[in-house]
Design a protein around this motif. Structure first.
Motif, PDB file in Angstrom:
ATOM      1  N   PRO A   1       5.000 -15.452  -3.024  1.00  0.00           N
ATOM      2  CA  PRO A   1       4.781 -16.694  -3.774  1.00  0.00           C
ATOM      3  C   PRO A   1       3.878 -17.689  -3.036  1.00  0.00           C
ATOM      4  O   PRO A   1       3.190 -18.486  -3.671  1.00  0.00           O
ATOM      5  N   ASP A   2       3.845 -17.636  -1.694  1.00  0.00           N
ATOM      6  CA  ASP A   2       2.984 -18.567  -0.949  1.00  0.00           C
ATOM      7  C   ASP A   2       1.628 -17.963  -0.594  1.00  0.00           C
ATOM      8  O   ASP A   2       0.869 -18.530   0.185  1.00  0.00           O
ATOM      9  N   GLY A   3       1.308 -16.800  -1.187  1.00  0.00           N
ATOM     10  CA  GLY A   3      -0.021 -16.216  -1.028  1.00  0.00           C
ATOM     11  C   GLY A   3      -0.174 -15.200   0.081  1.00  0.00           C
ATOM     12  O   GLY A   3      -1.266 -14.660   0.277  1.00  0.00           O
ATOM     13  N   GLU A   4       0.903 -14.919   0.825  1.00  0.00           N
ATOM     14  CA  GLU A   4       0.834 -13.866   1.848  1.00  0.00           C
ATOM     15  C   GLU A   4       0.528 -12.537   1.160  1.00  0.00           C
ATOM     16  O   GLU A   4       1.095 -12.227   0.116  1.00  0.00           O
ATOM     17  N   ARG A   5      -0.384 -11.760   1.746  1.00  0.00           N
ATOM     18  CA  ARG A   5      -0.833 -10.521   1.115  1.00  0.00           C
ATOM     19  C   ARG A   5      -0.582  -9.325   2.029  1.00  0.00           C
ATOM     20  O   ARG A   5      -0.829  -9.403   3.221  1.00  0.00           O
ATOM     21  N   HIS A   6      -0.077  -8.243   1.428  1.00  0.00           N
ATOM     22  CA  HIS A   6       0.121  -6.985   2.158  1.00  0.00           C
ATOM     23  C   HIS A   6      -0.588  -5.880   1.390  1.00  0.00           C
ATOM     24  O   HIS A   6      -0.133  -5.475   0.317  1.00  0.00           O
ATOM     25  N   ASP A   7      -1.706  -5.422   1.928  1.00  0.00           N
ATOM     26  CA  ASP A   7      -2.441  -4.319   1.315  1.00  0.00           C
ATOM     27  C   ASP A   7      -1.815  -3.006   1.756  1.00  0.00           C
ATOM     28  O   ASP A   7      -1.420  -2.851   2.910  1.00  0.00           O
ATOM     29  N   ASP A   8      -1.736  -2.073   0.833  1.00  0.00           N
ATOM     30  CA  ASP A   8      -1.195  -0.756   1.148  1.00  0.00           C
ATOM     31  C   ASP A   8      -2.037   0.283   0.427  1.00  0.00           C
ATOM     32  O   ASP A   8      -2.289   0.162  -0.769  1.00  0.00           O
ATOM     33  N   GLU A   9      -2.496   1.251   1.174  1.00  0.00           N
ATOM     34  CA  GLU A   9      -3.288   2.327   0.586  1.00  0.00           C
ATOM     35  C   GLU A   9      -2.747   3.642   1.095  1.00  0.00           C
ATOM     36  O   GLU A   9      -2.352   3.762   2.253  1.00  0.00           O
ATOM     37  N   GLY A  10      -2.714   4.604   0.206  1.00  0.00           N
ATOM     38  CA  GLY A  10      -2.214   5.910   0.593  1.00  0.00           C
ATOM     39  C   GLY A  10      -2.707   6.993  -0.329  1.00  0.00           C
ATOM     40  O   GLY A  10      -3.703   6.822  -1.041  1.00  0.00           O
ATOM     41  N   LEU A  11      -1.960   8.074  -0.318  1.00  0.00           N
ATOM     42  CA  LEU A  11      -2.373   9.283  -1.009  1.00  0.00           C
ATOM     43  C   LEU A  11      -1.192   9.872  -1.773  1.00  0.00           C
ATOM     44  O   LEU A  11      -0.072   9.927  -1.251  1.00  0.00           O
ATOM     45  N   ILE A  12      -1.449  10.306  -2.980  1.00  0.00           N
ATOM     46  CA  ILE A  12      -0.445  11.040  -3.745  1.00  0.00           C
ATOM     47  C   ILE A  12      -0.439  12.476  -3.221  1.00  0.00           C
ATOM     48  O   ILE A  12      -1.489  13.124  -3.171  1.00  0.00           O
ATOM     49  N   LEU A  13       0.725  12.950  -2.817  1.00  0.00           N
ATOM     50  CA  LEU A  13       0.856  14.319  -2.322  1.00  0.00           C
ATOM     51  C   LEU A  13       1.246  15.276  -3.444  1.00  0.00           C
ATOM     52  O   LEU A  13       0.832  16.432  -3.454  1.00  0.00           O
ATOM     53  N   GLU A  14       2.057  14.770  -4.380  1.00  0.00           N
ATOM     54  CA  GLU A  14       2.518  15.596  -5.499  1.00  0.00           C
ATOM     55  C   GLU A  14       2.860  14.672  -6.660  1.00  0.00           C
ATOM     56  O   GLU A  14       3.421  13.597  -6.458  1.00  0.00           O
ATOM     57  N   ALA A  15       2.537  15.093  -7.860  1.00  0.00           N
ATOM     58  CA  ALA A  15       2.921  14.358  -9.065  1.00  0.00           C
ATOM     59  C   ALA A  15       3.268  15.384 -10.138  1.00  0.00           C
ATOM     60  O   ALA A  15       2.398  16.101 -10.620  1.00  0.00           O
ATOM     61  N   VAL A  16       4.546  15.451 -10.463  1.00  0.00           N
ATOM     62  CA  VAL A  16       5.027  16.342 -11.511  1.00  0.00           C
ATOM     63  C   VAL A  16       5.476  15.425 -12.649  1.00  0.00           C
ATOM     64  O   VAL A  16       6.469  14.705 -12.501  1.00  0.00           O
ATOM     65  N   PRO A  17       4.739  15.395 -13.758  1.00  0.00           N
ATOM     66  CA  PRO A  17       5.038  14.447 -14.826  1.00  0.00           C
ATOM     67  C   PRO A  17       6.514  14.435 -15.218  1.00  0.00           C
ATOM     68  O   PRO A  17       7.134  15.483 -15.417  1.00  0.00           O
ATOM     69  N   ALA A  18       7.058  13.218 -15.286  1.00  0.00           N
ATOM     70  CA  ALA A  18       8.430  12.951 -15.705  1.00  0.00           C
ATOM     71  C   ALA A  18       9.482  13.592 -14.802  1.00  0.00           C
ATOM     72  O   ALA A  18      10.641  13.683 -15.189  1.00  0.00           O
TER      73      ALA A  18
END
Length: 157
Positions: free
Chosen positions: A57-74
């Motif tokens: 709420p006070d504007g502090e920012r945390h960037d996070d970047e990564g990689l999807i290893l697996e995605a099985v729909p639903a």
């Protein structure tokens, strides 16, 4: 060695709605309120980019970047903040982990399990000290609310 933190609960929404909320509305529920999320990329396929910025709420920012290893729909999403697209190691990450998100039908609802697996006990404890359980349970409740809206279910009292 198991350096895993996990939460599990039954969400009052069908798997199809949970999955839709996960892939189409992530910015609405990804971090505990009153923080908010900017979603930069969600490529739900092995090797896909996952990038967010969490903003206080006070504007502090945390960037996070990564990689999807697996995605099985639903069914399941597995991601990591230890790698970047192109399977490149991500240097300077304070505590890398693998995130697992599982969706299992249970009656009219969904058994939701979210876990973070860490390389070391120290990293696991750092994550626990950040109030992992409280935060991830709050996020699960927010996901449930978005999924109920997506499914057209009335709001819970």
């Amino acid at each position: 060695m198991n350096h895993e933190l996990a939460i599990e609960r039954v969400l009052d929404a069908p798997v199809s709605a949970i999955w839709q909320a996960w892939r189409e509305h992530l910015a609405e529920w990804w971090c505990p309120l009153p923080w908010r999320t900017e979603l930069h990329a969600l490529e739900l396929q092995a090797g896909g980019r996952f990038a967010t910025t969490m903003i206080s709420p006070d504007g502090e920012r945390h960037d996070d970047e990564g990689l999807i290893l697996e995605a099985v729909p639903a069914q399941r999403v597995v991601l990591t903040n230890a790698l970047l697209p192109g399977w490149r190691p991500q240097p300077g990450n304070p505590f890398p982990f693998i995130g697992l998100f599982e969706f299992t039908p249970e009656g009219a609802g969904t058994r939701y399990r979210a876990a973070a697996r860490h390389w070391t006990a120290d990293d696991c404890e750092k994550h626990r000290a950040m109030e992992f359980e409280t935060g991830w349970l709050a996020v699960a409740a927010q996901l449930e609310a978005v999924a109920r809206r997506v499914a057209g279910s009335p709001a819970k009292a």
